[in-house]
Design an enzyme around this catalytic site. Structure first.
Site, short mmCIF file in Angstrom:
data_model
loop_
_atom_site.label_atom_id
_atom_site.label_comp_id
_atom_site.label_asym_id
_atom_site.label_seq_id
_atom_site.Cartn_x
_atom_site.Cartn_y
_atom_site.Cartn_z
N ASP A 188 91.22 8.73 31.12
CA ASP A 188 92.34 8.56 30.19
C ASP A 188 92.81 7.11 30.27
OD1 ASP A 188 93.72 8.34 32.54
OD2 ASP A 188 94.91 10.14 32.30
N ASP A 218 90.98 18.76 28.54
CA ASP A 218 91.13 18.60 29.99
C ASP A 218 92.44 19.23 30.37
OD1 ASP A 218 92.83 16.23 28.98
OD2 ASP A 218 93.30 16.33 31.11
N CYS A 272 81.89 38.73 37.24
CA CYS A 272 81.77 37.26 37.29
C CYS A 272 80.62 36.85 38.21
CB CYS A 272 83.09 36.66 37.78
SG CYS A 272 83.03 34.86 37.98
N CYS A 287 80.35 33.76 39.62
CA CYS A 287 80.64 32.56 40.41
C CYS A 287 80.45 32.82 41.90
CB CYS A 287 82.06 32.05 40.12
SG CYS A 287 83.36 32.87 41.04
N CYS A 325 83.05 35.15 43.49
CA CYS A 325 82.95 36.57 43.14
C CYS A 325 81.68 37.22 43.68
CB CYS A 325 83.05 36.75 41.63
SG CYS A 325 84.73 36.45 41.03
N HIS A 380 86.48 29.94 41.14
CA HIS A 380 86.52 31.01 40.15
C HIS A 380 87.22 30.57 38.87
CE1 HIS A 380 86.65 34.83 38.18
NE2 HIS A 380 87.88 34.50 37.85
#
Lengths: 340, 340
Positions: free
Chosen positions: A60, A234, A272, A274, A277, A303
């Protein structure tokens, strides 16, 4: 884009981000300028090398952070004089300085220095501010030295005033930036105003260039704004909440410290994929938070970022398949109201 | 053994530990008993399932922690009454209770409940304490229900008195444990006394059973005690120091926050193969510590554990090749004095 304010996405390693299939992350120019300093990052061979992340990065402009330093900054036509929030030292950001810093940091996508007006602000204030931002955009464009490696985006401002947003977009488009950011939203206005502005800009901004809505937002915000043509986002929301034990899931927010999960040996989300998980239970993650173990923040962050990245990945797929509206509707039905 | 006090090796995931080729980790019975509680861990299917670590685990007996609660505990022949350091609640550990807890936690190697005398202590005190520990060892052996899945080690006590150490070892060996721990060292005695005692026990303890020196130590301590026949160690030293920015390397301790590393873009150790050294510079890790980013603690922990695990791995290899003494000498020459 996961947010890596100070050259790290908090609690996670670059390997974690690769495992999450993150394609691009964000760094904050203001924070990196103060610590470790853009000159140091330049000596390290740029931010990618410095932090060991070799996929795209966006920085930014520092405009939002500098404007947030209420009482510690003074806006002039030439730039913003401000005091560091860390040690009170004085600094002066001009459009040229901000581009010099971002050239040194070396992100793939960089931002023009903008004035981000507060909310609420009078139309008069927003108009004056917009004129400053447009003048600065021209100066940023001229100052940008590294056009073959770093894409400089213009930032559309104008508050919640459609007339000003149109003017901002059209004048920036005349400068022909490779992409356009939408700034000055998610600063306190009503959701309807945010959606109205992105919807309004949908038909104005060129469809063949990326549009980045800065600092947004909830899962519901993402879906709504993707529907309005936004390509990039973002937000610290998934990671900041995760570190405090609030985890985003398909079924709403999960307050993992809650006593109801004490003996719950199922994963955060049984569907999930991930790392958190696939390997750990709610009871375990709750335990980690109860005893202040850092792994709890990491697993929650993994997660929640996975949830966000999967959400936009599915949205992307739905767009390609021409059924985004039905995807949005079906996904949204699973989100409880606190997700909005 | 990396130390995972509260069902996590601080700042690291099980995947990080697998990447480090850790073969076994340690959990603390006292801490796990208080939070999340052994009954909860049992319901989760044991500590391996609870924390997602499917390689061996060792739990201590809680004896050392309970004894450390000066003013909050009272030793009786039957056990130790103590107050939780968290909420002041009262608890009573007997040998049977400690075995029940460790059976519930389900580690592969568990410890007899012992009284760990303070240092210094009179020979009279250590003798009485030893008799208690021996009586408790018998009771632990009888109470242990899960002998086919959990190996119960006896703990040799006796302070710095060889006569008492011999008596302790011989009486435990009569009870025929599958392994023997050496407790009550690294509690404030001189290094020479620690080494003298492990050297003394070298010829007494059976050579066909593992020997575990509890709570030790520096890299120099490990080498010296491996030379005295010790097979297993645990210590918070690599991880606790790493979290404070003190990193173990082949060339001594590195205080990574030091200004000398500000623009040092070389890795912690250019010959090291760990994730931290393959991907990040001293300057980057210093930056992470300067701005209190958790990834700094993680990378420092990864490197220091890698250093420790590589050290014992090389020692193991040198023993197999019959050249441990020359390995120890050459490695030790690289360590500066603060490593001792």
């Amino acid at each position: 884009m996961p947010v890596g304010t100070r050259a790290t996405v908090k609690t996670l390693s670059p390997q974690n981000l690769l495992d999450l299939h993150a394609q691009i992350i964000l760094g904050n120019t203001y924070h990196l300028y103060l610590r470790p300093g853009h000159e140091l990052i330049k000596k390290a061979g740029g931010l990618h090398n410095f932090m060991g992340w070799h996929k795209p990065i966006l920085t930014d402009s520092g405009g939002f952070q500098v404007m947030s330093l209420a009482g510690l900054r003074k806006i002039t036509p030439d730039g913003v004089r401000f005091q560091s929030h860390i040690d009170g030292s004085y600094h002066f950001f001009t459009p040229e300085k901000v581009i010099e810093i971002q050239n040194a940091i070396g992100a793939d996508i960089i931002m023009c220095f903008d004035e981000c007006p507060p909310f609420p602000a009078t139309k008069k204030y927003v108009t004056d501010s917009l004129e400053t931002t447009l003048a600065w955009a021209k100066r940023c464009r001229s100052a940008h030295k590294n056009t073959d490696k770093q894409a400089l985006f213009g930032i559309v401002q104008g508050g919640i005033y459609e007339e000003l947003r149109r003017r901002s977009a059209l004048e920036l488009m005349e400068m022909d930036f490779p992409g356009y950011s939408i700034g000055g939203l998610a600063v306190g206005e009503e959701k309807e105003d945010m959606y109205r502005i992105t919807h309004f800009l949908h038909d104005i901004l060129p469809s063949n260039k990326p549009r980045y809505l800065m600092g947004v937002g909830t899962p519901g915000d993402l879906l709504e704004n993707i529907g309005n043509g936004v390509d990039m986002f973002d937000c610290v929301m998934p990671t900041r909440n995760a570190r405090k034990g609030t985890i985003f899931t398909r079924n709403g927010k999960m307050i993992i410290k809650s006593a109801r999960y004490k003996e719950d040996f199922s994963p955060i989300d049984s569907e999930c994929e991930c790392y958190a998980c696939r390997n750990f239970s709610r009871a375990y993650i709750r335990h980690l938070f109860s005893v202040d173990e850092i792994l709890g923040m990491q697993l929650a962050s993994i997660h929640s970022l996975h949830f966000y990245l999967e959400l936009v990945g599915k949205a992307r797929q739905a767009i390609l398949e021409g059924n985004f509206d039905s995807f949005k509707k079906s996904f949204g039905a699973n989100l409880d109201e606190i997700m909005d």
